[in-house]
Design a protein around this motif. Structure first.
Motif, PDB file in Angstrom:
ATOM      1  N   ARG A   1      17.056  23.646  50.952  1.00  0.00           N
ATOM      2  CA  ARG A   1      15.778  23.250  51.535  1.00  0.00           C
ATOM      3  C   ARG A   1      15.353  24.225  52.627  1.00  0.00           C
ATOM      4  O   ARG A   1      16.167  24.665  53.433  1.00  0.00           O
ATOM      5  CB  ARG A   1      15.885  21.832  52.110  1.00  0.00           C
ATOM      6  CG  ARG A   1      16.264  20.790  51.061  1.00  0.00           C
ATOM      7  CD  ARG A   1      16.361  19.403  51.657  1.00  0.00           C
ATOM      8  NE  ARG A   1      16.631  18.404  50.609  1.00  0.00           N
ATOM      9  CZ  ARG A   1      17.786  17.803  50.430  1.00  0.00           C
ATOM     10  NH1 ARG A   1      18.807  18.067  51.250  1.00  0.00           N
ATOM     11  NH2 ARG A   1      17.940  16.923  49.454  1.00  0.00           N
TER      12      ARG A   1
ATOM     13  N   SER B   1      13.460  20.219  56.619  1.00  0.00           N
ATOM     14  CA  SER B   1      13.862  18.833  56.383  1.00  0.00           C
ATOM     15  C   SER B   1      13.276  17.958  57.478  1.00  0.00           C
ATOM     16  O   SER B   1      13.560  18.165  58.657  1.00  0.00           O
ATOM     17  CB  SER B   1      15.389  18.691  56.373  1.00  0.00           C
ATOM     18  OG  SER B   1      15.973  19.469  55.343  1.00  0.00           O
TER      19      SER B   1
ATOM     20  N   LEU C   1      16.324  11.187  55.188  1.00  0.00           N
ATOM     21  CA  LEU C   1      15.523  12.357  54.833  1.00  0.00           C
ATOM     22  C   LEU C   1      14.195  11.861  54.287  1.00  0.00           C
ATOM     23  O   LEU C   1      14.137  11.225  53.231  1.00  0.00           O
ATOM     24  CB  LEU C   1      16.270  13.206  53.807  1.00  0.00           C
ATOM     25  CG  LEU C   1      15.589  14.498  53.345  1.00  0.00           C
ATOM     26  CD1 LEU C   1      15.309  15.419  54.526  1.00  0.00           C
ATOM     27  CD2 LEU C   1      16.467  15.216  52.320  1.00  0.00           C
TER      28      LEU C   1
ATOM     29  N   ALA D   1      11.247  16.865  52.072  1.00  0.00           N
ATOM     30  CA  ALA D   1      11.904  18.173  52.063  1.00  0.00           C
ATOM     31  C   ALA D   1      10.888  19.265  51.777  1.00  0.00           C
ATOM     32  O   ALA D   1       9.893  19.049  51.076  1.00  0.00           O
ATOM     33  CB  ALA D   1      13.009  18.199  51.002  1.00  0.00           C
TER      34      ALA D   1
END
Length: 340
Positions: A101, A104, A118, A121
């Motif tokens: 990623r 984030s 999360l 992303a």
């Protein structure tokens, strides 16, 4: 030989059946060289909606391969997919890889929650949508979103709605020291400069309920309700408003609409994570005592960030803004007059 006369047996007469767990397992995993790259644009009950090569015209439904284990897969992720990628009805592909990623956006339920969530992303920007009135702006929430952006490598943008009800000047002056871009909108005018800012980029939106986020999305994405329904139809047509969804912009790019949140926990963020996002203070922070929270006196009387201002390498307003974010991360009272 009698059935129980074991004394007359030798080793060659005994046959031992191997146990089920005695077969050695290979640690090699399939390379999936034929996997195609896709962008995750929606999730619903264990199924992910993915756009092949980030093309909104090539949408497939996929499940997570067992080999991924508990690896999180969220909207915005770039993934590798194998299997049936035709996108025809009743077909199902497999997600076999999650690429690294570039950013984030993380949050926790509150400042004591040890579990990170999360949210999105690979977003390049986060549009922090805040109403100037009805409901009044909550600067504490804005500050926490900014902290999450700096810690996660996402560029923040203030989006102030309902400018027909109140002036944005006072709120904007409070963030002048941070050099955060700002877009001001009202219901009777098109948002000036917003389309150019979002073009060919992946932008996430976050905000409380009632601030005009849905109205903004409908302006940016024609037929947004229809597009949301298609993405959310993974679970047999059920439309869901409790998960993030990526919508394609007419001129290129994606906007990721996130569900309304009441709080933005920052238990996963350290003071150094925030300071590192401010280049003029990052080097000086290395000279601070161990465990310094960089808040200055009286909490941190030996903080080296004050020397940066003394040497005129940064303005006092810039340091004050940074320390306000640090105080917000630590749960201190940083309410300003603009917040009710």
């Amino acid at each position: 030989m009698a059935r129980n006369d074991w004394s007359r047996l030798d080793e060659s007469d005994v046959r031992v059946r191997p146990g089920k767990g005695s077969r050695p397992r290979s640690k090699r995993r399939p390379e999936h060289a034929d996997a195609v790259t896709a962008m995750v644009i929606g999730k619903d009950r264990g199924r992910w909606t993915c756009a092949i090569d980030a093309d909104p015209a090539r949408v497939v439904t996929a499940m997570r391969a067992r080999e991924l284990g508990r690896t999180p897969v969220v909207v915005g992720d770039r993934v590798g997919i194998v299997g049936d990628v035709s996108g025809k009805p009743d077909t199902l592909a497999r997600i076999v890889r999650v690429d690294d990623r570039t950013s984030s956006l993380l949050r926790t339920a509150d400042d004591t929650d040890p579990y990170e969530r999360l949210v999105v992303a690979n977003a390049e920007r986060l549009l922090i949508v805040t109403a100037l009135a009805d409901p009044p702006p909550r600067t504490g929430f804005i500050d926490r979103c900014l902290v999450a952006c700096y810690a996660g490598g996402v560029e923040p943008v203030l989006c102030l709605t309902k400018a027909d009800l109140a002036s944005p000047d006072e709120l904007l002056s409070g963030y002048a020291g941070l050099d955060v871009p700002a877009i001001v909108t009202r219901f009777d005018e098109e948002p000036e400069g917003l389309a150019d800012m979002l073009k060919d980029r992946v932008t996430a939106l976050v905000g409380h309920s009632g601030v005009g986020k849905s109205t903004l999305v409908n302006r940016m994405v024609p037929d947004a309700a229809l597009a949301t329904g298609v993405v959310s139809a993974v679970g047999k047509g059920r439309h869901t408003s409790v998960a993030a969804v990526a919508l394609p912009l007419p001129d290129g790019g994606w906007v990721i609409d996130t569900p309304g949140v009441r709080s933005f926990g920052l238990a996963h963020v350290t003071a150094d994570d925030i300071v590192d996002a401010f280049e003029e203070f990052a080097e000086a922070a290395e000279e601070c005592p161990s465990g310094c929270g960089h808040l200055g006196a009286p909490e941190d009387p030996d903080c080296a960030l004050d020397d940066v201002v003394t040497e005129e390498k940064a303005s006092p307003e810039r340091l004050a803004s940074l320390r306000r974010l640090l105080a917000s991360r630590g749960g201190h009272d940083v309410t300003r007059p603009t917040e009710s």
